[in-house]
Design an enzyme around this catalytic site. Structure first.
Site, PDB file in Angstrom:
ATOM      1  N   ASN A  34       0.821  -1.221   0.000  1.00 55.13           N
ATOM      2  CA  ASN A  34       0.000   0.000   0.000  1.00 55.13           C
ATOM      3  C   ASN A  34       0.857   1.275   0.000  1.00 55.13           C
ATOM      4  OD1 ASN A  34       1.061   0.035   2.527  1.00 55.13           O
ATOM      5  ND2 ASN A  34      -0.884   0.140   3.629  1.00 55.13           N
ATOM      6  N   ARG A  93      15.507  24.877  -2.887  1.00 52.53           N
ATOM      7  CA  ARG A  93      15.215  26.045  -3.743  1.00 52.53           C
ATOM      8  C   ARG A  93      13.907  26.723  -3.345  1.00 52.53           C
ATOM      9  NH1 ARG A  93      16.472  23.512  -9.603  1.00 52.53           N
ATOM     10  NH2 ARG A  93      15.474  25.379 -10.415  1.00 52.53           N
ATOM     11  N   HIS A 127      21.397  25.767  -0.868  1.00 53.43           N
ATOM     12  CA  HIS A 127      21.086  26.692  -1.968  1.00 53.43           C
ATOM     13  C   HIS A 127      21.194  28.146  -1.488  1.00 53.43           C
ATOM     14  CE1 HIS A 127      19.395  28.336  -5.544  1.00 53.43           C
ATOM     15  NE2 HIS A 127      18.359  28.831  -4.899  1.00 53.43           N
ATOM     16  N   LYS A 189      21.000  35.965 -14.678  1.00 49.48           N
ATOM     17  CA  LYS A 189      20.093  34.946 -15.249  1.00 49.48           C
ATOM     18  C   LYS A 189      18.647  35.267 -14.874  1.00 49.48           C
ATOM     19  CE  LYS A 189      19.346  30.894 -13.055  1.00 49.48           C
ATOM     20  NZ  LYS A 189      19.711  29.635 -12.391  1.00 49.48           N
ATOM     21  N   THR A 221      18.521  20.169 -14.384  1.00 51.41           N
ATOM     22  CA  THR A 221      18.309  19.806 -15.795  1.00 51.41           C
ATOM     23  C   THR A 221      19.470  20.250 -16.673  1.00 51.41           C
ATOM     24  OG1 THR A 221      17.227  21.907 -16.285  1.00 51.41           O
ATOM     25  CG2 THR A 221      15.812  20.104 -15.518  1.00 51.41           C
ATOM     26  N   ALA A 222      20.416  20.955 -16.071  1.00 51.85           N
ATOM     27  CA  ALA A 222      21.583  21.538 -16.762  1.00 51.85           C
ATOM     28  C   ALA A 222      21.214  22.735 -17.639  1.00 51.85           C
ATOM     29  CB  ALA A 222      22.360  20.497 -17.577  1.00 51.85           C
TER      30      ALA A 222
HETATM   31  C1  R5P Z   1      19.148  27.939  -8.992  1.00 53.96           C
HETATM   32  O1  R5P Z   1      19.094  29.092  -8.615  1.00 53.96           O
HETATM   33  C2  R5P Z   1      20.295  27.042  -8.690  1.00 53.96           C
HETATM   34  O2  R5P Z   1      21.364  27.711  -8.123  1.00 53.96           O
HETATM   35  C3  R5P Z   1      20.754  26.321  -9.937  1.00 53.96           C
HETATM   36  O3  R5P Z   1      21.205  27.277 -10.875  1.00 53.96           O
HETATM   37  C4  R5P Z   1      19.629  25.533 -10.544  1.00 53.96           C
HETATM   38  O4  R5P Z   1      19.065  24.707  -9.559  1.00 53.96           O
HETATM   39  C5  R5P Z   1      20.121  24.690 -11.677  1.00 53.96           C
HETATM   40  O5  R5P Z   1      19.008  24.064 -12.257  1.00 53.96           O
HETATM   41  P1  R5P Z   1      19.050  23.625 -13.774  1.00 53.96           P
HETATM   42  O6  R5P Z   1      20.261  22.741 -13.935  1.00 53.96           O
HETATM   43  O7  R5P Z   1      17.754  22.852 -13.974  1.00 53.96           O
HETATM   44  O8  R5P Z   1      19.102  24.845 -14.612  1.00 53.96           O
END
Ligand code: R5P
Length: 309
Positions: A34, A93, A127, A189, A221-222
């Protein structure tokens, strides 16, 4: 002292135990049909100084519940002091109310961990360092900067610029730049809403004709690293190495890294990397030595700030 591990990263727990010359504590997690789980500690912990190692990895929600249940089981087994060792903190985050009617989930995690029975927390590269303040119990935040800088210094770093992948990373990138005696730049960014496609908008600093070390706390996800990389090449960078503590590497991350111009991605083992994700470009540095030293310091009541020198 006794050390236990949840299901998230037993390899790291074993490495830490080897460094400390102790056996990993015996425990078991049973999964029922379950979807309920049951955690059972298989040795006496009455009066012991106990450490539970559990970074946040996939499946994230189950890992959180397992950690909470282990803390609760240890508390009700009369452990004298319980330290939650969380190399990668869950929901880090979600540390602010930046949209209406949302949960500050990192704060909620802190409340849950405390309520479940943790007396202390040992973590790495949060973070945002302010997450420490979400707790009313002591939180020690270790840093991977020494380990990563030692690795980077193995090569010729004379023509490099240290680049923060976003403004939030600027302070940490500054520490890298000081330590490596390199100039620094910051990518401004932007994200729109909750999508996972960050857009580099401005560059503060100069990378023309330079190689770059692109620094971030995590690669998920880079998207951040890869969009930042393209932006830096557009601004004249000639080569790039990414350095990030936590290798979440989810979704398209590996394909993006493999197809990118990144010559190396330096990460740590705060999170395990599945064998199929271990491509040649990725270098994994172990954080076990620093966690072992920190656990020893906590156990013996010594200062751990010397670990940051
Ligand atoms: C966000 O502010 C974090 O510092 C990283 O830049 C973020 O978690 C990276 O995520 P992703 O690889 O998905 O862009």
């Amino acid at each position: 002292m006794k050390i236990f591990t949840g299901s998230a990263h037993p390899a790291l727990a074993k490495e830490i135990c080897t460094n400390l010359s102790i056996d990993l504590g015996k425990s078991e997690t049973i999964r029922f049909s379950n979807e309920n789980i049951m955690v059972k500690i298989h040795e006496n912990v009455r009066g012991e100084d106990v450490y539970v190692i559990q970074p946040s990895v996939s499946p994230v929600s189950e890992g959180i519940i397992e950690l909470l249940m282990m803390l609760d089981a240890l508390k009700h087994s009369s452990a004298q002091r319980i330290t939650a060792v969380i190399p990668y903190f869950p929901y880090a985050r979600s540390d602010k109310k930046d949209q209406p009617r949302i949960s500050i989930t990192a704060r909620l995690m802190a409340d849950l961990i405390e309520t479940a029975g943790a007396d202390r927390v040992l973590t790495m590269d949060l973070h945002a360092p302010q997450i420490q303040g979400f707790f009313r119990i002591p939180v020690d935040q270790l840093r991977a900067i020494n380990i990563i800088c030692d690795h980077l210094k193995n090569g010729d770093i004379s023509n490099y610029v240290l680049v923060a992948s976003d403004a939030g990373e600027a302070k940490d990138a500054g520490r890298f730049a000081n330590r490596l005696h390199l100039p620094m730049a910051i990518i401004d960014k932007r994200r729109h809403g909750n999508d996972e496609r960050p857009i580099p908008t401005n560059l503060i600093g100069d990378v023309k004709g330079k190689k770059v070390f692109l620094v971030d706390d995590e690669i998920s996800t880079a998207g951040t690293i890869i969009s930042g990389l393209k932006f830096l090449f557009d601004h004249g960078a000639t080569d790039a190495v990414a350095a990030c503590t936590h290798p979440i590497l989810c979704g398209p991350a590996i394909q993006r890294i493999a197809e990118s111009k990144l010559s190396e991605v330096v990460v740590t083992n705060t999170i395990p990397i599945a064998p199929e994700k271990m491509i040649d470009k990725i270098t994994v540095l172990s954080v076990a030595p620093v966690f072992s030293k920190a656990i020893k310091c906590v156990h013996e009541g010594e200062s751990i700030s010397s670990l940051f020198d």
